[in-house]
Design a protein around this motif. Structure first.
Motif, PDB file in Angstrom:
ATOM      1  N   GLU A   7      35.803  43.747  13.110  1.00  0.00           N
ATOM      2  CA  GLU A   7      34.480  44.904  13.783  1.00  0.00           C
ATOM      3  C   GLU A   7      34.890  45.285  15.207  1.00  0.00           C
ATOM      4  OE1 GLU A   7      31.067  42.263  13.217  1.00  0.00           O
ATOM      5  OE2 GLU A   7      31.161  41.268  15.140  1.00  0.00           O
ATOM      6  N   VAL A   8      34.058  46.018  15.881  1.00  0.00           N
ATOM      7  CA  VAL A   8      34.549  46.093  17.341  1.00  0.00           C
ATOM      8  C   VAL A   8      32.997  46.190  18.027  1.00  0.00           C
ATOM      9  CG1 VAL A   8      34.422  48.796  17.136  1.00  0.00           C
ATOM     10  CG2 VAL A   8      35.293  47.753  19.201  1.00  0.00           C
ATOM     11  N   THR A   9      33.027  45.561  19.161  1.00  0.00           N
ATOM     12  CA  THR A   9      31.835  45.322  20.071  1.00  0.00           C
ATOM     13  C   THR A   9      31.971  46.498  21.216  1.00  0.00           C
ATOM     14  OG1 THR A   9      31.165  43.128  19.379  1.00  0.00           O
ATOM     15  CG2 THR A   9      30.348  44.167  21.419  1.00  0.00           C
ATOM     16  N   VAL A  43      24.460  49.844  27.203  1.00  0.00           N
ATOM     17  CA  VAL A  43      24.073  49.453  25.853  1.00  0.00           C
ATOM     18  C   VAL A  43      25.124  48.932  25.176  1.00  0.00           C
ATOM     19  CG1 VAL A  43      22.326  51.639  25.748  1.00  0.00           C
ATOM     20  CG2 VAL A  43      24.717  51.732  24.914  1.00  0.00           C
ATOM     21  N   ARG A  44      24.852  48.150  23.891  1.00  0.00           N
ATOM     22  CA  ARG A  44      25.789  47.474  23.213  1.00  0.00           C
ATOM     23  C   ARG A  44      25.763  47.830  21.782  1.00  0.00           C
ATOM     24  NH1 ARG A  44      26.005  42.402  20.720  1.00  0.00           N
ATOM     25  NH2 ARG A  44      27.930  41.197  20.863  1.00  0.00           N
ATOM     26  N   SER A 224      29.642  38.347  31.067  1.00  0.00           N
ATOM     27  CA  SER A 224      29.699  39.154  29.591  1.00  0.00           C
ATOM     28  C   SER A 224      30.144  40.416  29.753  1.00  0.00           C
ATOM     29  CB  SER A 224      28.125  39.248  29.073  1.00  0.00           C
ATOM     30  OG  SER A 224      27.296  39.790  30.000  1.00  0.00           O
ATOM     31  N   ASP A 225      30.103  41.560  28.754  1.00  0.00           N
ATOM     32  CA  ASP A 225      30.718  42.673  28.867  1.00  0.00           C
ATOM     33  C   ASP A 225      29.471  43.564  29.437  1.00  0.00           C
ATOM     34  OD1 ASP A 225      33.208  42.151  27.897  1.00  0.00           O
ATOM     35  OD2 ASP A 225      32.795  43.046  26.037  1.00  0.00           O
ATOM     36  N   ALA A 250      35.478  48.037  24.801  1.00  0.00           N
ATOM     37  CA  ALA A 250      35.267  47.867  23.394  1.00  0.00           C
ATOM     38  C   ALA A 250      36.285  46.502  23.200  1.00  0.00           C
ATOM     39  CB  ALA A 250      36.088  48.894  23.017  1.00  0.00           C
ATOM     40  N   ARG A 251      35.792  45.570  22.301  1.00  0.00           N
ATOM     41  CA  ARG A 251      36.535  44.617  21.980  1.00  0.00           C
ATOM     42  C   ARG A 251      36.385  44.228  20.375  1.00  0.00           C
ATOM     43  NH1 ARG A 251      37.423  40.675  25.928  1.00  0.00           N
ATOM     44  NH2 ARG A 251      36.072  41.141  27.930  1.00  0.00           N
ATOM     45  N   ARG A 252      37.737  44.313  20.016  1.00  0.00           N
ATOM     46  CA  ARG A 252      37.837  44.342  18.593  1.00  0.00           C
ATOM     47  C   ARG A 252      38.106  42.721  18.061  1.00  0.00           C
ATOM     48  NH1 ARG A 252      41.787  48.137  14.623  1.00  0.00           N
ATOM     49  NH2 ARG A 252      41.282  46.644  12.772  1.00  0.00           N
TER      50      ARG A 252
END
Length: 253
Positions: A7-9, A43-44, A224-225, A250-252
């Motif tokens: 997943e990607v955040t 937004v996340r 945090s992001d 974006a973090r995969r």
């Protein structure tokens, strides 16, 4: 490369800045888009990578509301096609189609003559990551606590700064749409570094006002992001906020 799926955040913020009356930037996260917004908190979104996902920022160009229309069209089309993009060639074709669609709209509506948008982002596939851009919006890879620019600026070369501040220009050599007479050629490349991976995407409302070194420090010091994106936006505002500001991390995993 990496494990299929995952997943990607994505953490995103888009804001009009301190000077502009409206926000002509827009962002896309898979099937989600945000346009004409004035966000002060990020937004996340967590997106599964069981199918392709596009994450990108777009910076609209042109007078009146033309830039806003161009960037919103670009992100809507990318959202519409996100799950169907399976290769870098697909990205190239989609961006060329968007370019033609924006130009056609400008031809049919004289008040939108010259409307266009930049774009910079990532196509994340179950087994590969591709970056792409047109214009001067940027994509950086977060690598070993440093930012490495992947995107290629479509702007003329400038002499280095004596002050250490970013050297910037408002002139770009190509965009999606726009008034250029030469054919638009997207930049598309594969990020060959192994997962897990992380990227920063931004419009020049950030990169023109906040140096890569300062951006790196802010991201490394944030807890945090969400905190990082908010602090990056604050840094651009404190630098004058003279343009619309869009930021995505974006973090995969």
């Amino acid at each position: 490369m990496g494990v299929a799926g995952g997943e990607v955040t994505v953490t995103a913020l888009t804001h009009r800045g301190a000077v502009r009356p409206a926000n002509e930037d827009a962002v896309v996260m898979g099937a989600l888009t945000v346009a004409s917004a004035n966000m002060t908190m990020p937004v996340r979104s967590v997106l599964p990578l069981s199918e392709p996902v596009v994450v990108a920022v777009a910076d609209g160009l042109g007078g009146h509301a033309a830039g806003e229309i161009a960037s919103e069209h670009a992100v809507h089309r990318m959202a519409e096609m996100s799950a169907r993009l399976s290769s870098p060639d697909d990205v190239d074709i989609l961006l060329k189609n968007i370019d033609e669609e924006i130009k056609d709209h400008a031809t049919q509506h004289a008040e939108f003559s010259g409307m266009g948008t930049t774009v910079a982002g990532m196509l994340l596939l179950p087994d590969a990551n591709y970056w792409f851009n047109v214009g001067d919006s940027r994509t950086y890879r977060i690598e070993g606590g440093q930012l490495r620019q992947l995107s290629e600026d479509d702007s003329p070369p400038l002499p280095p700064s004596d002050s250490g501040k970013p050297v910037t220009t408002n002139f770009i050599t190509q965009s999606l749409g726009g008034s250029g007479s030469t054919a638009m050629t997207p930049h598309v490349g594969r990020d060959t570094e192994p997962d897990p991976s992380a990227w920063v995407m931004c419009s020049d409302g950030l990169s023109d006002l906040v140096s890569t070194e300062v951006m790196t420090r802010i991201i490394n010091e944030a807890g945090s992001d969400e905190a990082a994106v908010h602090a990056l936006w604050q840094a651009a505002m404190e630098g004058g906020g003279r343009d619309n500001i869009s930021i995505m991390i974006a973090r995969r995993v």
